[in-house]
Write an enzyme that holds these catalytic residues in place. Sequence first.
Site, short mmCIF file in Angstrom:
data_model
loop_
_atom_site.label_atom_id
_atom_site.label_comp_id
_atom_site.label_asym_id
_atom_site.label_seq_id
_atom_site.Cartn_x
_atom_site.Cartn_y
_atom_site.Cartn_z
N ARG A 37 47.55 36.13 36.10
CA ARG A 37 48.42 37.14 36.70
C ARG A 37 47.81 37.80 37.94
O ARG A 37 48.47 37.92 38.98
CB ARG A 37 48.75 38.24 35.68
CG ARG A 37 49.91 37.89 34.79
CD ARG A 37 49.77 38.53 33.43
NE ARG A 37 48.82 37.77 32.66
CZ ARG A 37 49.16 36.81 31.82
NH1 ARG A 37 50.41 36.56 31.59
NH2 ARG A 37 48.24 36.12 31.18
N THR A 38 46.57 38.22 37.83
CA THR A 38 46.00 38.97 38.95
C THR A 38 45.93 38.10 40.19
O THR A 38 46.37 38.49 41.28
CB THR A 38 44.59 39.49 38.57
OG1 THR A 38 44.71 40.23 37.36
CG2 THR A 38 44.00 40.36 39.65
N LYS A 42 26.31 25.43 42.87
CA LYS A 42 25.01 24.97 43.33
C LYS A 42 23.98 26.10 43.29
O LYS A 42 22.83 25.91 43.63
CB LYS A 42 25.11 24.45 44.77
CG LYS A 42 26.04 23.27 44.95
CD LYS A 42 26.06 22.87 46.42
CE LYS A 42 27.07 21.77 46.68
NZ LYS A 42 27.29 21.57 48.12
N ARG A 96 37.37 38.44 41.94
CA ARG A 96 37.07 38.70 40.53
C ARG A 96 35.76 37.99 40.22
O ARG A 96 35.56 36.84 40.62
CB ARG A 96 38.19 38.17 39.65
CG ARG A 96 37.82 38.20 38.18
CD ARG A 96 38.97 37.83 37.29
NE ARG A 96 39.96 38.90 37.22
CZ ARG A 96 41.00 38.88 36.39
NH1 ARG A 96 41.19 37.85 35.59
NH2 ARG A 96 41.87 39.86 36.38
N HIS A 126 39.12 47.40 36.74
CA HIS A 126 40.21 46.55 37.20
C HIS A 126 41.27 47.48 37.79
O HIS A 126 42.33 47.69 37.21
CB HIS A 126 40.75 45.76 36.01
CG HIS A 126 41.62 44.61 36.35
ND1 HIS A 126 42.08 44.37 37.63
CD2 HIS A 126 42.14 43.62 35.57
CE1 HIS A 126 42.84 43.29 37.62
NE2 HIS A 126 42.89 42.81 36.39
C1 NCD Z 1 42.94 41.39 32.00
C2 NCD Z 1 41.63 41.13 32.67
O1 NCD Z 1 41.40 40.06 33.23
O2 NCD Z 1 40.85 42.05 32.67
N1 NCD Z 1 43.99 40.61 32.42
C3 NCD Z 1 44.62 40.83 33.62
O3 NCD Z 1 44.02 40.98 34.64
N2 NCD Z 1 45.94 40.88 33.59
C4 NCD Z 1 42.80 41.51 30.51
C5 NCD Z 1 42.21 40.40 29.70
O4 NCD Z 1 41.72 39.40 30.20
O5 NCD Z 1 42.26 40.54 28.48
#
Ligand code: NCD
Length: 493
Positions: free
Chosen positions: A53-54, A82, A104, A132
């Site tokens: 999703r993100t 590497k 991320r 987040h």
């Molecule tokens: C979350 C995350 O990656 O922190 N998901 C997200 O970004 N929608 C929660 C999770 O992975 O459980």
Amino acid sequence: METLKHDLISIRDLSREDIDFLLREAQRLKEGKPLHTLKDKKVASLFFEDSTRTRVSFETAAASLGGYVNGFSSAEGTSVKKGEPLADTVRMFAGYGYDALVMRHNLEGSARFAADVLEIPVINGGDGSNGHPSQTLLDLLTISSAHERIDGLKIALVGDLKYGRTVHSLLQALEHYDAEVWLTAPELVKMPEWRVADYRQHTSRDVKNIESLSEVVRNVDVLYMTRIQRERFPEGLEGQMEYERISNIYRLTPELLQEAKEKMIILHPLPRYKTQLENSLGVDKLPQAHYLNQAQQGLFMRQALLHHLLLGHWFSGKPKTVSEPESQWEELSIPDGTKKGERMVYRLDNGTVIDHIEESQGKKVLEALGLRDYHETPLILAQSLSSDRYGRKDVIGVQNRELTEQELSILALVSARARVNIVRDGRVVRKGKIVPPAVVERLVQCQNRKCVTFPDNYEHAPSKFYVEEREPLLLRCHYCEEPVGRERMKLVC
Ligand code: NCD
């Protein structure tokens, strides 16, 4: 006009006005047609860790505003495999002319580190278990769309509150609202105490720790369910067993939800586990299930973020300000130019006397100051002397030498009581207590093994702490945001 670079790294960087502004902007974008405001802009999307999703919502948001997106969706197939350091990877994208970077990464503080090395805006799409922020903004958008407010609501965070970054950022954001926060988690994955302490300190309110999910269901307006973060548990059998012990404790089912308020909403950042669904499929059909719609809100919130960060119209846009003490010295009066007690132990004509060190801490102070080589710097260490004020004390005398600013800062960090006397020609000419600086760089090692600065992670991020409280001393890691007091503080040696 010089425009400030703006990042979205932590909810801590935002005021309530900033958040409310973004909620309005996302709402505006939801209702209107996106304009091509990012035409000719390039967004790098660097996902060193898995995401659906993100990543996709950021990329779709950038494309829907006319921007160009490139990057990677896992470290697989990149030079990260590497062994390339993070700073090199992100610098390269800036070098290719990208205008912003969404990332991320599994290390806490990694996005802050990237933001520090780059001149372009950085958005944190999740840094390990730390935070987040864009998820929190879309969570708040979902809550305020459903309830038309956030103030006055009872909001429960349920599940993995230790490793779950979404609930960490959400708790920080809720400090700005007059909401009641309930926490429900298995013992092993409770909200870290320091996060609750931050919440208490910033709001003067307390959280409610509730064990029973049915009590939560009956009372709250928002139930924020989370997945137990299996990937963050210790590796090996022990981690596996810990995970299995708690993985099925909190589960939402239609039966359990019968007593929920009609307007209660269930959120979940997703993904959920297909083998042990924490929100069972039957829940999806209930009017309270808002999690699928919640994920969709992400698109609008991320459009709002990209639009404002890239075009440089940041909301209040205040860079972090720190207040340096007026002086490194808190001067103390010198009664008669000499010190009787010291004369009884030794005679120092020129140099520095560090007095009133906590009993048996003298050696530690010497070590911290790097004064281990007694031959190079003639010095005296007197231990366990009697002291009128404190009962017992250690004293250090350093001959023919005054301490540098850096050494004085180190002293202020390791000893709360130490008093420094500068002696010239047998007379004390300056006497005082040393005030810790506002920012402590490259001196203290963060104890969080998942922090981007932790040496075993080899990211070569220089350690940096803010002094939040001077007495008792409390430092805050600039990267992973964990606080550390004097007792647990470890100097970089
Ligand atoms: C979350 C995350 O990656 O922190 N998901 C997200 O970004 N929608 C929660 C999770 O992975 O459980």
